[in-house]
Design a protein around this motif. Structure first.
Motif, PDB file in Angstrom:
ATOM      1  N   ARG A   1      -5.054   4.612  -5.383  1.00  0.00           N
ATOM      2  CA  ARG A   1      -4.636   5.615  -6.368  1.00  0.00           C
ATOM      3  C   ARG A   1      -4.727   5.071  -7.792  1.00  0.00           C
ATOM      4  NH1 ARG A   1       0.045   9.397  -4.726  1.00  0.00           N
ATOM      5  NH2 ARG A   1      -0.093   9.601  -2.460  1.00  0.00           N
TER       6      ARG A   1
ATOM      7  N   ASP B   1       0.866  -1.172   0.000  1.00  0.00           N
ATOM      8  CA  ASP B   1       0.000   0.000   0.000  1.00  0.00           C
ATOM      9  C   ASP B   1       0.913   1.235   0.000  1.00  0.00           C
ATOM     10  OD1 ASP B   1      -2.426   1.599   0.488  1.00  0.00           O
ATOM     11  OD2 ASP B   1      -1.558   1.871   2.483  1.00  0.00           O
ATOM     12  N   ILE B   2       0.373   2.389  -0.392  1.00  0.00           N
ATOM     13  CA  ILE B   2       1.200   3.597  -0.476  1.00  0.00           C
ATOM     14  C   ILE B   2       1.061   4.457   0.779  1.00  0.00           C
ATOM     15  CG2 ILE B   2       1.728   5.678  -1.802  1.00  0.00           C
ATOM     16  CD1 ILE B   2       2.429   3.143  -3.265  1.00  0.00           C
ATOM     17  N   ASP B   3      -0.033   5.190   0.870  1.00  0.00           N
ATOM     18  CA  ASP B   3      -0.204   6.182   1.938  1.00  0.00           C
ATOM     19  C   ASP B   3      -0.338   5.497   3.294  1.00  0.00           C
ATOM     20  OD1 ASP B   3      -0.543   8.728   0.262  1.00  0.00           O
ATOM     21  OD2 ASP B   3      -1.999   7.372  -0.634  1.00  0.00           O
TER      22      ASP B   3
ATOM     23  N   THR C   1     -10.664   4.246   2.621  1.00  0.00           N
ATOM     24  CA  THR C   1      -9.254   4.183   2.234  1.00  0.00           C
ATOM     25  C   THR C   1      -8.415   5.178   3.030  1.00  0.00           C
ATOM     26  OG1 THR C   1      -9.681   5.712   0.410  1.00  0.00           O
ATOM     27  CG2 THR C   1      -9.755   3.352  -0.082  1.00  0.00           C
TER      28      THR C   1
ATOM     29  N   SER D   1      -2.897   0.102  -4.367  1.00  0.00           N
ATOM     30  CA  SER D   1      -3.380   1.348  -3.794  1.00  0.00           C
ATOM     31  C   SER D   1      -4.751   1.729  -4.334  1.00  0.00           C
ATOM     32  CB  SER D   1      -2.375   2.467  -4.115  1.00  0.00           C
ATOM     33  OG  SER D   1      -2.843   3.732  -3.716  1.00  0.00           O
TER      34      SER D   1
ATOM     35  N   LEU E   1       1.039   6.543  -8.896  1.00  0.00           N
ATOM     36  CA  LEU E   1       2.006   5.521  -8.494  1.00  0.00           C
ATOM     37  C   LEU E   1       3.348   5.665  -9.201  1.00  0.00           C
ATOM     38  CD1 LEU E   1      -0.322   2.372  -8.515  1.00  0.00           C
ATOM     39  CD2 LEU E   1       0.190   3.901  -6.608  1.00  0.00           C
TER      40      LEU E   1
ATOM     41  N   ASP F   1      -6.866  -2.596   3.011  1.00  0.00           N
ATOM     42  CA  ASP F   1      -5.711  -3.491   2.912  1.00  0.00           C
ATOM     43  C   ASP F   1      -5.963  -4.859   3.541  1.00  0.00           C
ATOM     44  OD1 ASP F   1      -4.084  -1.484   1.713  1.00  0.00           O
ATOM     45  OD2 ASP F   1      -3.729  -0.610   3.691  1.00  0.00           O
TER      46      ASP F   1
END
Length: 287
Positions: free
Chosen positions: A44, A8-10, A194, A42, A49, A235
């Motif tokens: 996104r 995952d990103i954030d 999210t 993500s 990305l 997630d």
């Protein structure tokens, strides 16, 4: 043997300043040198990305993008789409019509733009974001390389498919009303948080786990041969799916509850620490 790392990103890959810390970056580069494939999973779109893929050298190593919470999967180097399932236009209009009854800011993705009803009114106070009066719609546009456009009636405008609808709002308001927001679409669409201030709708059955299974089948990777890192509600499905699901120290309790282990936070190189424990040759990143 770990063959894939899902990130995952954030709140996971990036720290609270939206940066990949040097130690985490070096650990992920070292993992790729051993043949491990990186996958960014993500909410996104792909445009949000690419900067992280470049930083992690994923183009040379044929990394994978899992975008829009799993509505789209693609090879980041070639742009080849492995999987795509957008929401139909009728569902898009129905969600946007329903959102008119709530004190929220719906966001629609199409082409080079994200559309909303008020690009200036989407500011949160100091209780929810680092800076007072932080415009979360502006953040969504800038971090994902979109232009912004206002439409007085999004439902009337939306005559096209889209991968997701983002609904932004005050976290306390979303927590109190998200069940009412989602109720008419139960069994028809997927919906999830999210971020505390983002609640999203996607096509039915869409989540990160479904997208991962599609990608792994294409790439010949077994589920037990993968690690996944996350912090938020969206997630949980991928952490439950793979051989080693890791929740960040800053993760919500729901995510920690399904994880195989909990590592340090996104500000403390939690990814590097877990990789040092599970991938031979990366022990130095646990120090």
């Amino acid at each position: 043997m770990i063959k894939a790392i899902l990130l995952d990103i954030d709140g996971t890959l990036t720290n609270d300043r939206k940066e990949i810390t040097p130690k985490t970056r070096e650990a992920l580069l070292a993992a790729q040198e051993q043949g491990v494939r990186l996958m960014l999973a993500s909410g996104r779109p792909a445009g949000g990305l690419r900067c992280y893929a470049e930083e992690l050298d994923m183009y040379r190593n044929h990394g994978v993008f899992i975008c829009y919470n799993g509505a789209q999967v693609m090879d980041c180097a070639t742009g080849e789409t492995y999987f795509s399932r957008p929401m139909g236009a009728a569902d898009v209009r129905a969600v946007l019509d329903h959102m008119k009854g709530f004190d929220v800011w719906p966001v629609l993705y199409h082409g080079d733009y994200i559309y909303t009803t008020d690009v200036f009114g989407c500011a949160l106070g100091r209780d929810f974001v680092p800076d007072p009066y932080y415009n979360i719609i502006e953040y969504e546009a800038r971090s994902n390389n979109y232009l912004l456009c206002e439409k007085g009636d999004l439902a009337a405008f939306a005559d096209f498919e889209t991968s997701k609808i983002l609904v932004a709002g005050e976290p306390t308001y979303l927590q109190a009303h998200h069940e009412q927001m989602a109720a008419p679409f139960s069994g028809k669409l997927s919906s999830m948080f999210t971020a505390p201030f983002f609640f999203e709708f996607t096509a039915r059955g869409i989540d990160k786990a479904n997208a991962i299974m599609c990608a792994f089948e294409r790439l010949g990777i077994g589920l037990r041969d993968a690690m996944a890192f996350g912090d938020a509600q969206n997630d949980t499905s991928m952490l439950e799916l793979v051989g080693c699901g890791v929740a960040m120290g800053n993760a919500v309790e729901q995510t920690k509850a399904v994880a195989n282990e909990v590592t340090l936070s996104n500000n403390e190189d939690g990814i590097a620490l877990s990789l040092s424990r599970h991938i031979p040759g990366l022990e130095r990143f646990g120090a």
